[in-house]
Design an enzyme around this catalytic site. Structure first.
Site, short mmCIF file in Angstrom:
data_model
loop_
_atom_site.label_atom_id
_atom_site.label_comp_id
_atom_site.label_asym_id
_atom_site.label_seq_id
_atom_site.Cartn_x
_atom_site.Cartn_y
_atom_site.Cartn_z
N CYS A 48 88.54 85.73 -19.17
CA CYS A 48 87.26 85.00 -19.61
C CYS A 48 86.85 85.05 -18.14
O CYS A 48 87.79 84.60 -17.16
CB CYS A 48 87.42 83.94 -20.60
SG CYS A 48 86.10 82.86 -20.20
N CYS A 51 87.45 80.50 -17.67
CA CYS A 51 88.94 79.61 -17.58
C CYS A 51 90.06 80.85 -17.26
O CYS A 51 91.17 80.43 -16.87
CB CYS A 51 88.90 79.43 -18.84
SG CYS A 51 89.27 80.16 -20.58
N CYS A 97 85.49 82.62 -26.49
CA CYS A 97 86.72 82.63 -25.67
C CYS A 97 87.15 81.12 -26.75
O CYS A 97 86.92 80.04 -26.27
CB CYS A 97 86.88 82.19 -24.18
SG CYS A 97 88.80 81.90 -23.46
N CYS A 100 87.88 78.10 -23.65
CA CYS A 100 87.76 77.16 -23.08
C CYS A 100 85.76 77.16 -23.90
O CYS A 100 85.15 76.82 -23.94
CB CYS A 100 86.88 77.63 -22.04
SG CYS A 100 86.35 79.64 -20.92
N HIS A 103 80.71 81.29 -24.37
CA HIS A 103 79.96 82.27 -24.85
C HIS A 103 80.27 83.47 -24.42
O HIS A 103 79.84 83.97 -22.81
CB HIS A 103 78.68 82.18 -24.88
CG HIS A 103 77.88 83.68 -25.01
ND1 HIS A 103 77.07 83.49 -26.41
CD2 HIS A 103 77.17 84.63 -25.37
CE1 HIS A 103 77.27 84.74 -27.50
NE2 HIS A 103 76.82 85.38 -25.72
N HIS A 106 78.90 89.12 -29.26
CA HIS A 106 78.64 89.28 -30.38
C HIS A 106 79.40 90.75 -30.70
O HIS A 106 80.11 91.35 -29.84
CB HIS A 106 77.74 89.39 -31.18
CG HIS A 106 76.07 88.30 -30.69
ND1 HIS A 106 75.22 88.21 -29.45
CD2 HIS A 106 75.89 87.20 -31.51
CE1 HIS A 106 75.20 86.67 -29.34
NE2 HIS A 106 75.34 86.70 -30.71
N ARG A 120 82.43 96.91 -32.97
CA ARG A 120 82.27 96.73 -32.09
C ARG A 120 81.33 95.15 -31.18
O ARG A 120 80.76 94.38 -31.64
CB ARG A 120 81.08 97.54 -31.79
CG ARG A 120 80.01 97.29 -29.74
CD ARG A 120 79.17 98.95 -30.08
NE ARG A 120 77.67 98.23 -30.69
CZ ARG A 120 76.58 97.18 -30.39
NH1 ARG A 120 76.63 96.34 -29.35
NH2 ARG A 120 75.71 97.09 -30.94
#
Length: 133
Positions: A48, A51, A97, A100, A103, A106, A120
């Site tokens: 991420c 974070c 995540c 934290c 976003h 999807h 996917r």
């Protein structure tokens, strides 16, 4: 250890670029085919960008030709949060995540890709940092 869930928007704005903030903290989407990891085949772990939590391994990355990095599985189920997203007149599953709550993108199911999970995880490059192995 930082509790990333307690960081204010002002602090996130200081930590992230405006583009990163838009995607990671406001559930934006980067334009397709421009992300630095869209076509990357380098071995390593994707973390991420907000974070540093390790989220995906390059061995689970595949070329879906969708314009964003695609993975068929996260490192572990507890590394991400999946939640229903009804924005933009669609019903999707948002991926965040777990450390934290930023976003990432999807996840889509049943698209017919030749992967072990038929999933996917369509993830914004700007949400990730690749740690090469």
């Amino acid at each position: 250890m930082t509790d990333f869930k307690l960081i204010s928007d002002d602090e996130w704005r200081q930590r992230l670029s405006p583009e990163e903030f838009h995607v990671l903290r406001r559930a934006g989407t980067e334009p397709p085919h421009i992300g630095e990891y869209t076509d990357t085949t380098t071995e390593g772990v994707y973390a991420c960008r907000a974070c540093g939590a390790e989220l995906f391994r390059s061995t689970e990355k595949f070329d879906s030709h969708c314009g964003w990095p695609s993975f068929f599985s996260p490192l572990a189920g507890d590394r991400i949060i999946e939640r229903r997203d009804t924005s933009h007149g669609m019903v999707r599953v948002e991926v965040l995540c777990a450390a934290c709550e930023s976003h990432l993108g999807h996840v889509f199911e049943g698209e017919g890709y030749d992967t072990p999970t038929d999933l996917r995880y369509c993830i914004n490059s700007i949400s990730l940092t690749l740690r090469e192995e």
